[in-house]
Design a protein around this motif. Structure first.
Motif, mmCIF file in Angstrom:
data_model
loop_
_atom_site.group_PDB
_atom_site.id
_atom_site.type_symbol
_atom_site.label_atom_id
_atom_site.label_comp_id
_atom_site.label_asym_id
_atom_site.label_seq_id
_atom_site.Cartn_x
_atom_site.Cartn_y
_atom_site.Cartn_z
ATOM 1 N N LYS A 7 42.043 31.516 36.385
ATOM 2 C CA LYS A 7 41.591 30.142 36.151
ATOM 3 C C LYS A 7 42.214 29.599 34.864
ATOM 4 N N LYS A 28 39.963 39.890 41.688
ATOM 5 C CA LYS A 28 39.654 40.223 43.081
ATOM 6 C C LYS A 28 40.264 41.561 43.480
ATOM 7 N N SER A 52 31.688 23.860 37.696
ATOM 8 C CA SER A 52 32.177 24.567 38.884
ATOM 9 C C SER A 52 31.001 24.819 39.838
ATOM 10 N N ARG A 65 30.768 27.503 53.074
ATOM 11 C CA ARG A 65 31.532 28.698 52.718
ATOM 12 C C ARG A 65 30.590 29.866 52.466
ATOM 13 N N TRP A 78 40.257 25.095 46.660
ATOM 14 C CA TRP A 78 39.354 25.795 45.730
ATOM 15 C C TRP A 78 38.866 24.795 44.674
ATOM 16 N N GLY A 107 26.998 33.365 47.803
ATOM 17 C CA GLY A 107 27.503 32.218 47.056
ATOM 18 C C GLY A 107 28.845 32.435 46.385
ATOM 19 N N ASN A 131 41.062 30.385 49.453
ATOM 20 C CA ASN A 131 39.641 30.200 49.180
ATOM 21 C C ASN A 131 39.423 28.699 49.377
ATOM 22 N N TYR A 174 44.361 36.311 45.999
ATOM 23 C CA TYR A 174 43.804 37.147 47.081
ATOM 24 C C TYR A 174 44.874 37.925 47.831
HETATM 25 N N1 GLU Z 1 36.528 31.906 42.580
HETATM 26 C C1 GLU Z 1 35.214 32.390 42.849
HETATM 27 C C2 GLU Z 1 34.538 31.518 43.888
HETATM 28 O O1 GLU Z 1 35.156 30.634 44.424
HETATM 29 C C3 GLU Z 1 34.439 32.537 41.581
HETATM 30 C C4 GLU Z 1 33.785 31.293 41.042
HETATM 31 C C5 GLU Z 1 34.673 30.443 40.193
HETATM 32 O O2 GLU Z 1 35.525 30.998 39.482
HETATM 33 O O3 GLU Z 1 34.505 29.237 40.265
HETATM 34 O O4 GLU Z 1 33.405 31.732 44.185
#
Ligand code: GLU
Ligand code: PMP
Length: 399
Positions: A99, A236, A12, A371, A123, A35, A173, A204
């Protein structure tokens, strides 16, 4: 030799940048971390206390795989009150984060030959979760001039007889965009006509600003509800990223399959977290509006600030806690002998030269943008904007 599946997957990128920024900070570098998407607020005390009580009471054993009944009931009440949707317990699963719920859906629904439509920018985890299940992500580009909202005509053009689902994320996102009712109605009509699922990631939903209102596509009518899996969670809304608590609501057969998959992988989400989640959903909600007002202040501030930087422009989003400034006009400029040719180059330049961590748009499928998460203090936002401004001024324009 690793499996073909493992070889298709990358880590990720949002979590990778967060680790790098946190490591720099730990080694004494003064990094501004735009970030990761993680509220900088602490989890409210009443929620922490519910978890402590659960430990003291010895609520530390396995629970039913898909979550305890009081939590399912709290989730059912949330859907009823917030979204006007009625679910039964067998239509709910609690997982280890949104997730994880998304991953369970992907495992339950996708296989070789299936196509999953993903509006881009998206995302980061959506495409990889589709690939992990041997299905094919089909990207449909959305544009800033349409507020990054998926146009029903563009969706229709991407539908084939292999379309298994569409992944919607509202508020979004990385763009902060929020779908309006008219667009959702048209999308629902297409999903019903072509008989595919809609995965509606609404994590969100509590972070919506101004006059905008969140609408769940599943609330429109029974036909679309029967094809929608709503994803949500507490990371969130209640500043609970580390607790790992998400949930899904949808047709009983899909939820049952997801629960079977979960029973063979993680088993139940942490027992103590589930008790904390009951309190988060049933207890006082003032924290949520306090957090939202603060994010709103930061949103106004950051949009205004970024729009004063030469070469950038930034749409004012009406949800989530991200801005997605357009930065492609800066590409082609140089620093020393290096050319900033892409969002990744630009993000690396900002990290190394300005000590500002943010995520390149490329990670979300659109190289023309960056972003920025504004889930950080106003003071850091002020400093971060000035650092970015200075770093942009230090670039030699493209010749
Ligand atoms: N969803 C958040 C982001 O986009 C947390 C990181 C992730 O879960 O990948 O930063
Ligand atoms: N969906 C979206 C759109 C997200 O930004 C995130 C990142 N937090 C998630 C799902 C996953 O959230 P979590 O697993 O922390 O509940």
């Amino acid at each position: 030799m690793l499996s073909a599946r493992a070889q298709k997957i990358k880590p990720s990128p949002t979590l990778a940048i967060d680790s790098r920024a946190k490591a720099m900070k730990a080694s004494g570098v003064d990094v501004i971390n735009f970030g990761v998407g993680e509220p900088d607020f602490d989890t409210p005390d009443n929620i922490k206390e519910a978890a402590c009580k659960a430990i003291r009471d010895g609520f530390t054993k396995y629970t039913p795989v898909g979550g305890i009944d009081p939590l399912k009931d709290a989730i059912i009440k949330k859907f009823h009150v917030d979204n006007g949707i009625t679910y039964q317990r067998e239509e709910i699963i609690v997982s280890c984060g949104a997730k994880h719920s998304l991953y369970n859906v992907a495992q339950a629904l996708y296989g070789p030959g299936d196509e999953v439509i993903i509006p881009s920018p998206y995302w980061v985890s959506y495409p990889d979760q589709v690939l992990l299940n041997d299905a094919k992500p089909v990207f449909v580009q959305t544009l800033e001039k349409d507020s990054f909202m998926l146009k029903p005509e563009a969706l229709e053009a991407a539908i084939t007889d292999r379309t298994k689902s569409l992944i919607l994320n509202s508020p979004s996102n990385p763009t902060g965009m929020l779908y309006d009712k008219k667009t959702l109605e048209k999308i629902a009509e297409l999903a019903v006509r072509h008989n595919f699922y809609v995965i509606s990631d609404e994590i969100y939903e509590k972070l919506v600003y101004g006059n905008a209102a969140h609408i769940s596509i599943a609330s429109l009518h029974d036909e679309i509800k029967a094809r929608t899996i709503v994803i949500n969670g507490l990371s969130k809304s209640h500043a609970m990223t580390g607790w790992r608590l998400g949930y899904a609501a949808g047709p009983a057969d899909v939820i049952k399959a997801m629960t079977n998959i979960q029973s063979q992988s993680t088993s139940n989400p942490t027992s103590v977290t589930q008790k904390a989640a009951v309190e988060a959903l049933n207890g006082p909600q003032d924290f949520v509006s306090v957090m939202r007002s603060e994010f709103d202040r930061r949103r106004t501030f950051i949009v205004r600030g970024l729009n004063t930087i030469l070469g950038m422009h930034c749409m004012a989003p009406n949800g989530a806690f991200y801005v997605f400034p357009h930065t492609a006009s800066i590409y082609g400029s140089r620093f020393h002998n290096k050319t900033v040719a892409s969002s990744t180059d630009f993000a690396l330049y900002l990290l190394e030269e300005a000590k500002v961590a943010l995520v390149p748009g490329d990670a979300f499928g659109d190289d023309n943008y960056l972003r920025i998460s504004y889930a950080t203090s106003l003071e850091d936002i002020r400093k971060g904007i000035e650092r970015i401004r200075q770093a942009v001024q230090n670039l030699m324009p493209a010749t």
